[in-house]
Motif scaffolding. Sequence first.
Motif, short mmCIF file in Angstrom:
data_model
loop_
_atom_site.label_atom_id
_atom_site.label_comp_id
_atom_site.label_asym_id
_atom_site.label_seq_id
_atom_site.Cartn_x
_atom_site.Cartn_y
_atom_site.Cartn_z
N ILE A 271 -4.11 1.72 7.51
CA ILE A 271 -4.91 2.62 6.68
C ILE A 271 -6.32 2.73 7.24
O ILE A 271 -6.89 3.83 7.34
N THR B 47 -5.62 -1.13 -1.84
CA THR B 47 -4.44 -0.63 -1.14
C THR B 47 -3.18 -0.85 -1.96
O THR B 47 -2.11 -0.38 -1.60
N TYR C 74 -4.95 12.92 2.41
CA TYR C 74 -5.81 12.58 1.27
C TYR C 74 -7.29 12.81 1.61
O TYR C 74 -8.05 13.38 0.82
N LEU D 68 -3.19 5.13 -3.50
CA LEU D 68 -3.55 5.73 -2.22
C LEU D 68 -2.30 5.82 -1.35
O LEU D 68 -1.59 4.83 -1.17
N LEU E 88 -8.90 5.78 8.29
CA LEU E 88 -10.19 5.93 7.63
C LEU E 88 -11.33 5.98 8.65
O LEU E 88 -12.27 6.77 8.52
N LEU F 129 -12.35 6.54 -2.56
CA LEU F 129 -11.03 5.95 -2.35
C LEU F 129 -10.51 5.30 -3.63
O LEU F 129 -11.31 4.90 -4.48
N GLN G 64 0.28 5.42 1.46
CA GLN G 64 0.30 4.32 2.40
C GLN G 64 0.60 4.78 3.83
O GLN G 64 0.11 4.17 4.78
N VAL H 258 -2.54 9.32 4.28
CA VAL H 258 -3.95 8.94 4.17
C VAL H 258 -4.82 10.03 4.78
O VAL H 258 -5.85 10.43 4.22
#
Length: 223
Positions: free
Chosen positions: A27, A187, A201, A191, A31, A183, A193, A198
């Motif tokens: 993740i 985790t 999103y 959110l 990010l 966020l 996965q 991700v």
Amino acid sequence: MPDIDHELDVLYQHRFPKEELANKNRIWQVLCSEYFNRFVDPADTVVDIGAGYCEFINNISAGRKIAVDLNPDVRRFADAGIELINESCTAVQSIPSSSVDAVFMSNFLEHLPSKDMVLQTLRESARMLKPGGRAIILQPNIRFLYDEYWDYFDHHTALSDRSLVEGVLMAGLEPRVVVPRFLPYTTKSRLPQAPWLVSLYLRIPLAWHILGKQALVVAYKPS
């Protein structure tokens, strides 16, 4: 006397088993590459305060990367080439004043025992930053987590996006990016996965307003 480091290790092993750490790292790869890299240039010196499992500092692209954490066990998680400093977040004596481009903190300030120590940490971040440098802070937002915030034994200080903005101002920094809902809380939350979810999103801010329970504040040192 109790071994605090051992107790925390037991706590975090329960909270983040090995298979979940691998998922968290995937993740954070997304990010960093698709969001946080906008605040960090490839030649920058970046400091990760309370680096923990090093998900950010391992995955962000930067010229020099420094992980600060009192727990010496952080070396188990840091990639090769990352400098490790085991010093207090309120007195990082190994880092000169006005010498770094970005300071990052994620899910860290709520673990400090008081708002006074939070402010000391923010002021120490400001000291380390070059003029024009950035403090990037990702933080659970008590405004949207009043019923969950205290589910973690090691949460001591409640902060919202609003109190965090006041804190960075008191530390002499200018908040230029304030996202009250960014966020999800953890985790373990809703959110997505899979890395591609991700990524999706991050491109749909409307989803942040629905699922986001962590605030993002990016504050700059005046130049």
